[in-house]
Design a protein around this motif. Structure first.
Motif, mmCIF file in Angstrom:
data_model
loop_
_atom_site.group_PDB
_atom_site.id
_atom_site.type_symbol
_atom_site.label_atom_id
_atom_site.label_comp_id
_atom_site.label_asym_id
_atom_site.label_seq_id
_atom_site.Cartn_x
_atom_site.Cartn_y
_atom_site.Cartn_z
ATOM 1 N N HIS A 1 -9.089 12.633 -16.086
ATOM 2 C CA HIS A 1 -7.621 13.112 -15.723
ATOM 3 C C HIS A 1 -6.381 12.681 -16.452
ATOM 4 N N ASP A 2 -6.954 11.859 -17.247
ATOM 5 C CA ASP A 2 -5.948 11.216 -18.255
ATOM 6 C C ASP A 2 -4.986 10.175 -17.438
ATOM 7 N N PRO A 3 -5.547 9.156 -16.845
ATOM 8 C CA PRO A 3 -4.746 8.162 -15.956
ATOM 9 C C PRO A 3 -4.004 7.224 -17.024
ATOM 10 N N GLN A 4 -2.909 6.832 -16.246
ATOM 11 C CA GLN A 4 -2.228 5.704 -17.025
ATOM 12 C C GLN A 4 -2.764 4.252 -16.963
ATOM 13 N N ALA B 1 -14.673 16.367 -10.340
ATOM 14 C CA ALA B 1 -14.018 15.378 -10.239
ATOM 15 C C ALA B 1 -12.490 16.300 -10.737
ATOM 16 N N ALA B 2 -12.706 17.113 -11.666
ATOM 17 C CA ALA B 2 -11.452 17.798 -12.101
ATOM 18 C C ALA B 2 -10.890 18.577 -10.962
ATOM 19 N N ALA B 3 -11.700 18.993 -10.194
ATOM 20 C CA ALA B 3 -11.096 19.647 -9.134
ATOM 21 C C ALA B 3 -10.391 18.804 -8.002
ATOM 22 N N LEU B 4 -11.164 17.724 -7.838
ATOM 23 C CA LEU B 4 -10.381 16.559 -6.896
ATOM 24 C C LEU B 4 -8.931 16.182 -7.522
ATOM 25 N N TYR B 5 -8.696 16.235 -8.791
ATOM 26 C CA TYR B 5 -7.739 15.741 -9.403
ATOM 27 C C TYR B 5 -6.758 17.040 -9.800
ATOM 28 N N ASN B 6 -7.270 18.115 -9.457
ATOM 29 C CA ASN B 6 -6.455 19.343 -9.568
ATOM 30 C C ASN B 6 -5.995 19.706 -11.126
ATOM 31 N N LEU B 7 -7.029 19.396 -11.874
ATOM 32 C CA LEU B 7 -6.647 19.378 -13.295
ATOM 33 C C LEU B 7 -6.927 21.062 -13.720
ATOM 34 N N GLU B 8 -6.016 21.571 -14.772
ATOM 35 C CA GLU B 8 -6.113 22.811 -15.307
ATOM 36 C C GLU B 8 -6.989 22.610 -16.611
ATOM 37 N N ASN B 9 -7.288 23.806 -17.047
ATOM 38 C CA ASN B 9 -8.074 24.162 -18.433
ATOM 39 C C ASN B 9 -9.181 22.832 -18.126
ATOM 40 N N THR B 10 -9.952 23.171 -17.195
ATOM 41 C CA THR B 10 -10.961 22.076 -16.839
ATOM 42 C C THR B 10 -11.983 22.213 -18.052
ATOM 43 N N PRO C 1 0.662 -1.137 -0.060
ATOM 44 C CA PRO C 1 0.148 0.082 -0.115
ATOM 45 C C PRO C 1 0.896 1.331 0.045
ATOM 46 N N SER C 2 0.229 2.107 -0.590
ATOM 47 C CA SER C 2 0.920 3.561 -0.893
ATOM 48 C C SER C 2 -0.058 4.609 -0.487
ATOM 49 N N ASP C 3 0.261 5.796 0.310
ATOM 50 C CA ASP C 3 -0.488 6.702 0.493
ATOM 51 C C ASP C 3 -0.292 7.975 -0.371
ATOM 52 N N ASP C 4 0.514 7.872 -1.270
ATOM 53 C CA ASP C 4 0.943 8.702 -2.385
ATOM 54 C C ASP C 4 -0.073 9.330 -3.217
ATOM 55 N N GLY C 5 -0.541 10.592 -3.115
ATOM 56 C CA GLY C 5 -1.592 11.066 -3.743
ATOM 57 C C GLY C 5 -0.967 11.225 -5.309
ATOM 58 N N ARG C 6 0.408 11.238 -5.610
ATOM 59 C CA ARG C 6 0.628 11.461 -7.049
ATOM 60 C C ARG C 6 0.320 10.093 -7.686
ATOM 61 N N LEU C 7 0.423 8.975 -6.956
ATOM 62 C CA LEU C 7 0.289 7.583 -7.517
ATOM 63 C C LEU C 7 -1.312 7.445 -7.747
ATOM 64 N N ARG C 8 -2.186 7.845 -6.950
ATOM 65 C CA ARG C 8 -3.578 7.991 -7.076
ATOM 66 C C ARG C 8 -3.892 8.665 -8.148
ATOM 67 N N SER C 9 -3.422 9.806 -8.706
ATOM 68 C CA SER C 9 -3.711 10.694 -9.557
ATOM 69 C C SER C 9 -3.259 10.023 -11.056
ATOM 70 N N LYS C 10 -2.641 8.905 -11.019
ATOM 71 C CA LYS C 10 -1.973 8.111 -12.285
ATOM 72 C C LYS C 10 -3.069 6.976 -12.640
ATOM 73 N N ILE C 11 -4.339 6.817 -11.644
ATOM 74 C CA ILE C 11 -5.128 5.895 -11.858
ATOM 75 C C ILE C 11 -6.460 6.328 -11.935
#
Lengths: 308, 387
Positions: free
Chosen positions: A150-153, A101-110, A69-79
Motif C-alpha cells: 500500500h506504499d506506506p511512508q 491485503a489490498a482489500a484491507l488497505y482499500n487499494l485501487e487498481n489492485t 496511541p491513536s485509533d486513526d485508520g488513516r495513520l495505520r494506512s501510512k505504515i
C-alpha cells in the motif's frame, strides 16, 4: 531532516516489570534505522509501540506528526508492518495474500499494484504458488511485499532475515535497500550486527530495555574494534596478551577457549600485530573479522557507566 | 466497506474450503445425528416382539389376528415358546407375548389371559409394548370401539366400529375420549427432530467454524496483521460473520433441499420466506458468537474449548433434544437467554404450525444477538491483541 517517529522518555511496563526504560529516540525520514539488541532487549516491544499493538506506559511517541496511541485508520494506512512470524495465510497463494491485503488497505487498481510489487521483489514466478509450499526466504519476501503493497511512508520489519539462508538473506537486503532508495523510511529490528551494517544508516542499540546508544553501524564496529582471532595454546595466549596490551592501536585483548581475540582500532594494523605474535610464539592459525554483537555490547559497557 | 467485508468473508471461505479437516469437523456431527435420528425413528415406532400362539381355537386365532394387524406397534415374529425364549435371552426381541393353549376355554369363562414377558430395561420401549398389549386386549373385548381413530373421516375415538356391525356386544366402556389435534396430521418424530440436526449443523459450521478460524488467526499471528491494518474492528467482525453465514448456507442448503425432496419437512409454501429468515438470522447469530469467542479469548486451544462448550449448551438449553416448553420452569427461565431457543422455536413454528405466531420476535432476538456480537467483538478484537 524530517522526523518520522519520535520517542520522548518512553517507558513500557507489564505489571511491575519494566520492559522499556526511558527511551528517547528520533527516527529520520528516508533512512533505514535498526533496532539492534540481543533477544529480550526490547526491540519487538519498541516496534509494537509504533505499530499500535501496544501502548506506552508513560512518555510521548509521535508518529508522522500524530501522537500515539491513536485509533486513526488513516495513520495505520501510512505504515506497513512485517512481523517476525511472517503472519501470512498459508493456504492462500502469494497473489491471494496480496489481494486480501489490498482489500484491507482499500487499494485501487489492485492487480496492477500487486504485479508491480511482485516484479519488484522478483516474485512473479511464485504468484500462484500456495504460500505453505514456499521456502522461508520466499515467505519473508512475500511478507515484505505485503508490508509495502500500500506504499506506506514507514515500513517496520521485525527480524527481516530470521531463519533464511545466506542467499535469501542477501536478496532481502538488496530489496530493502531498493525500497529505501525509493524514499521510504524503514525500521528494522535485528539480532545481527552484520545485518545492521549491511542495511542501516543508523542503529539504536538496546540492552535489557534501555537504549545504550544511537550511532552508525560502522561507528559501532570501529568502536568495538576489528577483531583478530588467534588460535594457540593457553600459555602462548597469556604471553601474547602481555606483549600486546598497551600497544598503540590495540583496544583490547581477551582470552578465548581456542586462544585469544585482539581488537584493533584499525584494519591496517593486522599485519603488524601478526608479525609481533608470530615472532613471539607458536600459533595454530588466525582469522580477521568484524566484531559480533556481544563484543559491541562489551565495548559499550566498558565505556558507559550507566549500562546495567 | 463492502469490498473489505467481502474480502474477509471470501478469505474465510477459501481457508474453510482448503482445510478438509474443518469441513469434515463441521459436517460429520450433523450427518451422524441425522443417521441416529433415522435409526431412532425406526426404533421408536415398532418394537421387536415374539408371539407364541399355543391356543388353537377361534378366539385364540382372533387374538392372534388382532395382535398381528397392529403393525404400528409390533415388529412381530410368530414362533414357538422355546425359540421365543432364546430370542428374549439374546435380546433379539423386547418381549414374548403368549396366547395360551386354554385361551378359548378361559374366554368362555371370562378368565382368559394374554401373557407377556417383557425386557423392561428401557421404560420408554417397555411402556410402548404395555400400551400395545392393552390395546389389543381392549380390541378383542370391545370390537365395536374404533381404537385407532387418527383419520378425521372416521370420527372421534369410541364410535362404533363399522367392521363390528354384526357383533352386538354392549360397549363395556362408559367414558369416551374426545380429542382435538392442533394439526391436521401428526408430525412424524423424525421430521420433528430434523430441526435439531439443522441447529447442530448451523452451530458446527457457524459458531465452531468461525471460532476456529479466529483461533487459527491467533495461532499464525495473522490476527496481528488484521489489527494493524486500517480496517475498522467492526468490519473485521462483520466480515468474519458474513463468511460464517455463507459457509452455513453452503452446508445447509443441500440438507434443506434433501429434506424437502423426501418430504421430511413440508412447511406451507407461505412459510418458506419466514423459514429462510430464521435460518439466516440463526446462522448470523451463531457466526457472531463464534467470532466473539475468537475475539475474547487468546490461544487456539482455549477458543476451541470455549466454542465446543458454548455450542453444547446452546444446543441443549435451546431445546435441541426436547421441546423446551415441556421442561422444568428453571430450565425454561434459563433458556430465555439462549438465542438458539428462539431459532428452534421459530423453525418449529414455521415448519409444523399453521401460523407464524412468535416468529417475528424470534427474528428480532436472533438479529439482535448478531448485532450485539459485532458490537462486543469490535471492542474485543483489537483489545485482545494488545498486551
Amino acid at each position: 531532516m524530517e522526523i518520522t517517529v519520535a520517542f520522548n522518555k518512553v517507558d513500557y511496563k507489564i505489571g511491575t516489570t519494566t520492559i522499556l526504560n526511558n527511551i528517547s529516540l528520533d527516527i529520520k525520514a528516508g533512512e533505514i534505522t535498526g533496532f539492534l539488541g540481543l533477544n529480550g532487549a526490547g526491540k519487538s516491544t519498541l516496534l509494537s509501540l509504533i505499530n499500535g499493538l501496544r501502548n506506552q506506559t508513560s512518555g510521548k511517541i509521535t508518529l508522522l506528526g500524530t501522537e500515539l496511541p491513536s485509533d486513526d485508520g488513516r495513520l495505520r494506512s501510512k505504515i506497513g508492518v512485517v512481523f517476525q512470524e511472517t503472519a501470512l495465510y498459508e493456504e492462500l497463494t502469494t497473489f491471494e495474500n496480496l489481494e486480501f491485503a489490498a482489500a484491507l488497505y482499500n487499494l485501487e487498481n489492485t492487480k496492477e499494484r500487486i504485479t508491480e510489487v511482485l516484479e519488484l521483489l522478483k516474485l512473479m514466478d511464485r504468484k500462484n504458488q500456495i504460500v505453505k509450499t514456499l521456502s522461508g526466504g520466499l515467505k519473508r519476501r512475500v511478507a515484505i511485499a505485503r508490508g509495502f503493497l500500500h506504499d506506506p511512508q514507514l515500513l517496520i520489519i521485525d527480524e527481516p532475515t530470521l531463519g533464511v539462508d545466506v542467499e535469501a538473506r542477501h536478496a532481502i537486503w538488496s530489496h530493502l535497500r531498493l525500497l529505501k532508495s525509493q524514499g521510504r523510511t524503514i525500521i528494522v529490528a535485528t539480532n545481527y550486527l552484520d545485518e545492521a551494517q549491511a542495511l542501516c544508516d543508523m542503529v539504536a542499540v538496546l540492552h535489557k530495555g534501555r537504549l545504550l546508544t544511537t550511532a552508525s553501524p560502522d561507528y559501532l564496529v570501529s568502536r568495538a574494534g576489528y577483531c583478530l582471532d588467534v588460535e594457540c595454546d593457553a600459555e602462548a595466549g597469556e604471553k601474547f596478551i602481555d606483549i600486546l596490551s598497551g600497544k598503540k592501536g590495540v583496544l583490547r585483548a581477551d582470552t578465548t577457549p581456542s586462544g585469544l581475540s585482539i581488537f584493533l582500532k584499525d584494519r591496517t594494523l593486522k599485519k603488524q600485530m601478526l608479525d609481533i605474535i608470530v615472532g613471539t610464539g607458536k600459533i595454530n592459525g588466525f582469522r580477521f573479522r568484524s566484531p559480533d554483537l556481544a563484543e559491541v555490547f562489551k565495548s559499550l559497557q566498558e565505556k558507559n557507566d550507566h549500562v546495567p | 466497506m463492502i469490498k473489505r467485508l467481502w474480502s474477509i468473508a471470501r478469505l474465510d471461505l477459501i481457508l474453510w474450503r482448503r482445510t478438509p479437516f474443518a469441513i469434515a469437523a463441521a459436517v460429520i456431527p450433523p450427518i451422524g445425528m441425522a443417521m441416529v435420528l433415522v435409526t431412532l425413528s425406526l426404533a421408536v415406532l415398532q418394537q421387536p416382539v415374539a408371539l407364541v400362539v399355543d391356543g388353537k381355537g377361534p378366539n385364540a386365532q382372533k387374538m392372534q389376528r388382532i395382535i398381528q394387524t397392529d403393525s404400528d406397534a409390533y415388529f412381530l415374529t410368530i414362533t414357538d415358546a422355546k425359540i421365543a425364549q432364546r430370542m428374549l435371552d439374546t435380546q433379539e426381541v423386547a418381549a414374548v407375548i403368549t396366547i395360551p393353549s386354554d385361551f378359548d376355554e378361559k374366554v368362555a369363562k371370562g378368565e382368559a389371559e394374554v401373557g407377556y414377558v417383557l425386557n423392561n430395561v428401557d421404560i420408554d420401549f417397555s411402556d410402548d409394548i404395555r400400551r400395545s398389549v392393552d390395546r389389543s386386549v381392549a380390541q378383542f373385548d370391545a370390537p365395536q370401539l374404533k381404537l385407532d381413530a387418527e383419520e378425521e373421516e372416521e370420527g372421534p375415538a369410541g364410535s362404533v366400529n363399522p367392521e363390528a356391525d354384526n357383533q352386538y356386544l354392549p360397549n363395556p366402556y362408559r367414558v369416551d375420549v374426545y380429542k382435538r389435534d392442533l394439526r391436521q396430521t401428526n408430525v412424524e418424530w423424525f421430521s420433528y427432530q430434523t430441526v435439531s440436526a439443522f441447529i447442530l449443523l448451523i452451530l458446527n459450521v457457524g459458531l465452531m467454524g468461525t471460532a476456529l478460524l479466529s483461533a487459527q488467526d491467533i495461532e499464525r499471528k495473522t490476527s496481528l496483521y488484521l489489527v494493524v491494518s486500517p480496517t475498522p474492528s467492526w468490519q473485521l467482525m462483520a466480515g468474519r460473520i458474513l463468511g460464517g453465514l455463507i459457509a452455513v448456507m453452503i452446508a445447509l442448503l443441500p440438507a434443506l433441499i434433501l429434506a424437502a425432496y423426501f418430504k421430511v419437512i413440508s412447511p406451507p409454501l407461505t412459510h418458506w420466506p419466514a423459514l429462510a429468515a430464521i435460518f439466516t438470522t440463526t446462522a448470523l447469530a451463531a457466526s457472531g458468537l463464534g467470532a466473539l469467542l475468537g475475539a475474547l479469548f487468546k490461544g487456539s486451544r482455549l477458543i476451541a474449548m470455549a466454542a465446543s462448550v458454548v455450542s453444547t449448551y446452546l444446543f441443549l438449553l435451546g431445546g435441541g433434544f426436547t421441546t423446551i416448553a415441556f421442561v422444568p420452569q428453571w430450565v425454561r427461565n434459563l433458556s430465555a437467554f439462549v438465542p438458539t431457543r428462539y431459532a428452534i422455536d421459530g423453525m418449529r413454528q414455521a415448519l409444523f404450525y399453521n401460523n407464524l405466531d412468535g416468529v417475528v420476535l424470534d427474528l428480532i432476538i436472533l438479529s439482535s444477538t448478531a448485532i450485539l456480537t459485532i458490537a462486543l467483538g469490535s471492542f474485543a478484537v483489537r483489545k485482545s491483541q494488545l498486551v
